[in-house]
Write a protein that holds these residues in place. Structure first.
Motif, PDB file in Angstrom:
ATOM      1  N   SER A  83       0.962  -1.194  -0.016  1.00  0.00           N
ATOM      2  CA  SER A  83      -0.007  -0.106  -0.072  1.00  0.00           C
ATOM      3  C   SER A  83       0.950   1.293   0.003  1.00  0.00           C
ATOM      4  O   SER A  83       0.552   2.313  -0.643  1.00  0.00           O
ATOM      5  CB  SER A  83      -0.801   0.132   1.105  1.00  0.00           C
ATOM      6  N   GLU A  87       1.343   4.210  -3.082  1.00  0.00           N
ATOM      7  CA  GLU A  87       1.256   5.369  -2.913  1.00  0.00           C
ATOM      8  C   GLU A  87       2.324   6.188  -3.283  1.00  0.00           C
ATOM      9  O   GLU A  87       2.201   7.391  -3.842  1.00  0.00           O
ATOM     10  CB  GLU A  87       0.796   5.731  -1.451  1.00  0.00           C
ATOM     11  N   HIS A 164      -0.755   1.838  15.255  1.00  0.00           N
ATOM     12  CA  HIS A 164      -2.217   1.649  15.349  1.00  0.00           C
ATOM     13  C   HIS A 164      -2.391   1.587  16.812  1.00  0.00           C
ATOM     14  O   HIS A 164      -1.675   1.359  17.824  1.00  0.00           O
ATOM     15  CB  HIS A 164      -2.690   0.231  14.996  1.00  0.00           C
ATOM     16  N   ASN A 294      -6.489  -1.689   9.572  1.00  0.00           N
ATOM     17  CA  ASN A 294      -6.991  -1.321   7.986  1.00  0.00           C
ATOM     18  C   ASN A 294      -5.364  -0.846   7.728  1.00  0.00           C
ATOM     19  O   ASN A 294      -5.188   0.179   7.472  1.00  0.00           O
ATOM     20  CB  ASN A 294      -7.778  -0.026   8.416  1.00  0.00           C
ATOM     21  N   THR A 295      -4.667  -1.990   7.412  1.00  0.00           N
ATOM     22  CA  THR A 295      -3.237  -1.813   7.222  1.00  0.00           C
ATOM     23  C   THR A 295      -3.386  -1.069   5.640  1.00  0.00           C
ATOM     24  O   THR A 295      -2.308  -0.301   5.537  1.00  0.00           O
ATOM     25  CB  THR A 295      -2.811  -3.160   7.016  1.00  0.00           C
ATOM     26  N   GLU A 296      -4.005  -1.232   4.740  1.00  0.00           N
ATOM     27  CA  GLU A 296      -4.033  -0.555   3.439  1.00  0.00           C
ATOM     28  C   GLU A 296      -4.136   0.822   3.696  1.00  0.00           C
ATOM     29  O   GLU A 296      -3.302   1.647   3.180  1.00  0.00           O
ATOM     30  CB  GLU A 296      -5.233  -1.184   2.466  1.00  0.00           C
ATOM     31  N   HIS A 297      -5.061   1.411   4.385  1.00  0.00           N
ATOM     32  CA  HIS A 297      -5.018   2.734   4.658  1.00  0.00           C
ATOM     33  C   HIS A 297      -3.757   3.224   5.528  1.00  0.00           C
ATOM     34  O   HIS A 297      -3.443   4.383   5.410  1.00  0.00           O
ATOM     35  CB  HIS A 297      -6.487   3.053   5.600  1.00  0.00           C
ATOM     36  N   PHE A 298      -3.427   2.335   6.228  1.00  0.00           N
ATOM     37  CA  PHE A 298      -2.117   2.829   7.041  1.00  0.00           C
ATOM     38  C   PHE A 298      -0.922   2.949   6.182  1.00  0.00           C
ATOM     39  O   PHE A 298      -0.298   4.092   6.468  1.00  0.00           O
ATOM     40  CB  PHE A 298      -1.800   1.947   8.150  1.00  0.00           C
ATOM     41  N   ARG A 300      -1.153   3.957   3.112  1.00  0.00           N
ATOM     42  CA  ARG A 300      -1.194   5.074   2.056  1.00  0.00           C
ATOM     43  C   ARG A 300      -0.876   6.210   2.868  1.00  0.00           C
ATOM     44  O   ARG A 300      -0.349   7.222   2.449  1.00  0.00           O
ATOM     45  CB  ARG A 300      -2.679   4.975   1.610  1.00  0.00           C
ATOM     46  N   SER A 301      -1.301   6.251   4.124  1.00  0.00           N
ATOM     47  CA  SER A 301      -1.412   7.276   5.003  1.00  0.00           C
ATOM     48  C   SER A 301       0.196   7.614   5.280  1.00  0.00           C
ATOM     49  O   SER A 301       0.581   8.711   5.406  1.00  0.00           O
ATOM     50  CB  SER A 301      -2.194   7.097   6.248  1.00  0.00           C
ATOM     51  N   GLN A 304       1.945   9.170   2.323  1.00  0.00           N
ATOM     52  CA  GLN A 304       1.471  10.618   2.305  1.00  0.00           C
ATOM     53  C   GLN A 304       2.098  11.543   3.162  1.00  0.00           C
ATOM     54  O   GLN A 304       2.506  12.473   3.000  1.00  0.00           O
ATOM     55  CB  GLN A 304      -0.060  10.555   2.489  1.00  0.00           C
ATOM     56  N   TYR A 322      -3.205   5.251  15.011  1.00  0.00           N
ATOM     57  CA  TYR A 322      -4.657   5.313  14.040  1.00  0.00           C
ATOM     58  C   TYR A 322      -5.477   4.216  14.733  1.00  0.00           C
ATOM     59  O   TYR A 322      -5.257   3.343  15.544  1.00  0.00           O
ATOM     60  CB  TYR A 322      -4.148   4.510  12.719  1.00  0.00           C
TER      61      TYR A 322
END
Length: 336
Positions: A83, A87, A164, A294-298, A300-301, A304, A322
């Motif tokens: 992820s 990104e 997290h 929510n590793t995918e979101h983590f 990407r974040s 970013q 998170y």
């Protein structure tokens, strides 16, 4: 014939690391002016000639990010790495990914190599153990570095840490099992006294104390094989236990297998909650309840956050947690 001076000769004369010389040669703004002047003086005194055609292959000039992961065999870390890499790619940055296989010596080698090749930044899920000053070469090189998921350097003012909220996850899982009527609940997996183990256990321990219940732990490597072994042990030696919160989904998946072997019905005779909510959790039978990170979101974040740091100068906070969420499935609530 006189030997032509090398970058190591320059580093030795200037009293700096090879990676610092490399950054100066690439005109990196990450090196302090005083160090830059010392390196340039050493270059002049030695008559060192910079091979710019070779240097053009290096990452800093093409936007190269160093992504170092402690265990890419674990799908939790694999999903994070994928992820984050995607990104970075979407924003035009290339990523070099290294798996340290939980070996601090390999981690040190990888860090040195990536510094030498001029990475613009590091995102590191570190291996435990080894030198307490493992990140010192990064600090000397002045490369922005984000610690993720695990923390080995307390200098979060230099190396910010993002993870997290594992304590909340443990609380959610323990309260869930207690609300189902369980009173004899164990925590399974995770090496003893590791910070990440303590974090994931902390919520469990707190709820057990608040409810006046006795905690019981089974420490070990967070693997399927450990999960299977501990399930067989519980079935034969601790038949009074009613449920377990697992350090990771891998441990939980191993326990499901072990209990099936022992003839124990997961979700009815024994209830299990995992940690991470990897994809397989929703595909195994019985489907695994798990604390979703929510590793995918983590991933990407995290990417970013790093890009905002190196592109816009927006440094991340020293510490960021998170949110997590409990996903209830058959392994704890039963087959409905």
């Amino acid at each position: 014939m006189k030997k032509r001076p090398t970058i190591l000769d320059v580093a030795d004369k200037a009293g700096v690391s090879k990676s610092t010389v490399s950054l100066v040669l690439q005109n990196s703004p990450l090196v302090k002016q005083s160090k830059r002047d010392e390196v340039k003086k050493a270059i002049k005194d030695l008559g060192y000639v910079y091979n710019r055609s070779a240097a053009g292959l290096r990452g800093a000039e093409s936007g190269l990010i160093g992504l170092i992961i402690n265990d890419l065999r674990n799908p939790f870390f694999t999903e994070f790495a994928a992820s984050a890499q995607m990104e970075f790619a979407r924003k035009g940055y290339a990523t070099v990914i290294a798996n340290t296989d939980e070996d601090p010596e390999i981690q040190a080698q990888v860090i040195d190599s990536m510094i030498e090749h001029g990475v613009s930044a590091f995102v590191i899920s570190p291996a435990y153990g080894g030198d307490a000053n493992a990140f010192d070469p990064i600090q000397r090189a002045g490369i922005p570095t984000l610690q993720v998921l695990r923390q080995i350097d307390d200098r979060t003012n230099v190396f910010p840490f993002a993870t997290h909220n594992y304590a909340v996850g443990g609380q959610l899982a323990t309260n869930h099992l207690c609300d189902l009527g369980c009173r004899k609940i164990a925590f399974a997996g995770g090496l003893k006294n590791r910070p990440i183990t303590n974090e994931r256990m902390s919520g469990y321990s707190a709820v057990m104390r608040e409810r006046g219940l006795k905690a019981q732990t089974f420490h070990g490597r967070p693997s399927r094989s450990f999960g299977r072994d501990i399930a067989l042990q519980i079935a034969s030696e601790h038949p009074d236990l009613e449920a377990a919160i697992c350090f990771s989904d891998l441990v939980a998946l191993g326990m499901i297998s072990g209990f099936a072997e022992a003839g124990v019905k997961v979700g009815e005779d024994f209830r299990i909650v995992g940690f991470d909510d990897i994809e397989e959790s929703s595909l195994v039978f019985p489907r695994l309840s798990s604390v979703r990170c929510n590793t995918e979101h983590f991933g990407r974040s995290s990417a970013q956050t790093m890009l905002s740091w190196i592109v816009d100068g927006e440094r991340p906070p020293d510490l960021r947690h998170y949110d997590v969420k409990l996903i209830e499935r058959q392994s704890s609530v039963g087959i409905r």
